[in-house]
Design a protein around this motif. Structure first.
Motif, short mmCIF file in Angstrom:
data_model
loop_
_atom_site.label_atom_id
_atom_site.label_comp_id
_atom_site.label_asym_id
_atom_site.label_seq_id
_atom_site.Cartn_x
_atom_site.Cartn_y
_atom_site.Cartn_z
N ALA A 36 3.88 -4.52 -2.97
CA ALA A 36 5.32 -4.57 -3.15
C ALA A 36 6.31 -5.00 -2.43
O ALA A 36 5.67 -5.57 -1.95
CB ALA A 36 4.97 -2.98 -3.21
N HIS A 37 7.48 -5.24 -2.59
CA HIS A 37 8.58 -5.10 -1.80
C HIS A 37 8.73 -4.72 -0.52
O HIS A 37 7.90 -3.61 -0.60
CB HIS A 37 10.40 -4.79 -1.72
CG HIS A 37 10.83 -5.33 -1.50
ND1 HIS A 37 11.89 -5.03 -1.10
CD2 HIS A 37 11.36 -6.42 -2.12
CE1 HIS A 37 12.19 -5.62 -0.37
NE2 HIS A 37 12.54 -6.34 -1.03
N GLU A 38 8.81 -5.21 0.67
CA GLU A 38 8.36 -5.51 1.75
C GLU A 38 8.55 -3.68 2.21
O GLU A 38 8.44 -2.84 3.05
CB GLU A 38 9.18 -6.29 3.11
CG GLU A 38 9.07 -6.00 4.26
CD GLU A 38 8.76 -7.09 5.13
OE1 GLU A 38 8.51 -7.26 6.88
OE2 GLU A 38 9.65 -8.02 4.94
N SER A 39 10.19 -3.39 1.93
CA SER A 39 10.95 -2.78 2.08
C SER A 39 10.07 -1.24 1.36
O SER A 39 10.02 0.22 2.16
CB SER A 39 12.78 -2.22 1.45
OG SER A 39 12.49 -2.76 0.33
N THR A 40 9.40 -1.39 0.70
CA THR A 40 8.71 -0.60 -0.37
C THR A 40 7.43 -0.12 0.79
O THR A 40 6.98 1.21 1.30
CB THR A 40 7.91 -0.50 -1.14
OG1 THR A 40 9.29 -0.93 -2.54
CG2 THR A 40 7.17 0.47 -2.11
N TYR A 41 7.05 -0.61 1.36
CA TYR A 41 5.63 -0.83 2.57
C TYR A 41 6.05 0.08 3.52
O TYR A 41 5.71 1.03 3.89
CB TYR A 41 4.76 -1.77 3.01
CG TYR A 41 3.86 -2.20 1.41
CD1 TYR A 41 3.10 -1.70 1.19
CD2 TYR A 41 4.21 -3.68 1.34
CE1 TYR A 41 2.11 -2.75 -0.37
CE2 TYR A 41 3.01 -4.38 0.45
CZ TYR A 41 2.34 -3.10 -0.30
OH TYR A 41 1.77 -4.06 -1.00
N ARG A 42 7.20 -0.31 4.42
CA ARG A 42 8.02 0.38 4.95
C ARG A 42 8.30 2.26 5.16
O ARG A 42 8.25 2.47 5.25
CB ARG A 42 9.35 -0.53 5.32
CG ARG A 42 9.89 -0.10 6.70
CD ARG A 42 11.32 -0.63 7.15
NE ARG A 42 10.21 -2.23 7.89
CZ ARG A 42 10.68 -3.52 7.43
NH1 ARG A 42 11.77 -3.25 7.14
NH2 ARG A 42 10.23 -4.16 8.03
N GLN A 43 8.61 2.37 3.56
CA GLN A 43 8.65 3.60 3.51
C GLN A 43 7.74 4.30 3.05
O GLN A 43 7.46 5.21 3.39
CB GLN A 43 9.53 3.72 1.95
CG GLN A 43 9.99 5.24 1.95
CD GLN A 43 11.05 5.59 2.94
OE1 GLN A 43 11.92 5.48 3.69
NE2 GLN A 43 10.59 7.16 2.82
N LEU A 44 6.70 3.65 2.63
CA LEU A 44 5.42 4.22 2.70
C LEU A 44 4.84 4.96 3.71
O LEU A 44 4.14 5.44 3.64
CB LEU A 44 4.42 3.49 1.92
CG LEU A 44 2.86 3.69 1.19
CD1 LEU A 44 2.75 5.23 0.31
CD2 LEU A 44 1.86 3.16 0.40
#
Length: 187
Positions: A25-33
């Motif tokens: 996933a995109h880094e921002s997706t993991y940050r939000q997760l």
């Protein structure tokens, strides 16, 4: 992983472990997760190692106790940055890395080739949305359908309508999509 977090948070019994393969996933997706599913921190840290997301890894490292799963993932990567950071964390905190719990030994061997992360919502899809290459583990073949998968998993409120002026919109959780369902209806 297809960059769509509309189904989160997961119930404890349904929390996935393998969230970095075959598509990172995109880094921002993991940050939000991390925000919506904090108990997935070990999986997210491992995804950061696998994807090479050093900034997010550094942000999260102090919040996790390194275990043998994280250390193994770091050993498997060509960049020694992650292994060195995990070793420093282990030594400074006096943590003894733990073996996987009974029945979780399979988690030691879950790496492989990955597809790139796709973050563009497209108004129209055609046959060019699916690609193949010859560097995969299935008889040397790999199919990348991440464009189709991501677009198929989107909530209706995130999809581009026929009347929309845009033909492509990027999902980056710092900017868009809105996480509040009432805001989804306005976009």
């Amino acid at each position: 992983m297809n960059n769509v977090l509309s189904g989160t948070p997961f119930e404890d019994a349904h929390i996935p472990y393998l969230i970095w393969w075959p598509t990172v996933a995109h880094e921002s997706t993991y940050r939000q997760l991390v925000k919506v599913q904090p108990q997935m921190l070990p999986q997210i840290i491992r995804a950061c190692i696998y994807a090479g997301y050093k900034d997010l890894f550094d942000e999260l490292l102090s919040k996790v106790e390194p275990d043998l799963l994280l250390l193994r993932e770091a050993e498997d990567q060509s960049d020694i940055y992650f292994r060195q950071a995990l070793d420093r964390r282990t030594q400074s905190s006096g943590i003894t890395p733990q073996h996987p719990a009974d029945g979780d030994g399979w988690k030691l061997n879950v790496s492989g080739f990955f597809n790139g992360s796709f973050v563009n919502v497209q108004k129209f899809l055609d046959s060019s949305a699916v690609g193949t290459s010859f560097d995969g583990q299935y008889d040397g073949l790999r199919c990348n359908a991440s464009v189709v998968e991501m677009n198929a998993c989107l909530p209706d409120a995130w999809k581009l309508s026929i009347d929309d002026e845009k033909t492509v919109r990027r999902i980056a959780y710092e900017e868009w999509p809105p996480l509040d369902r009432s805001a989804d209806a306005r976009t």
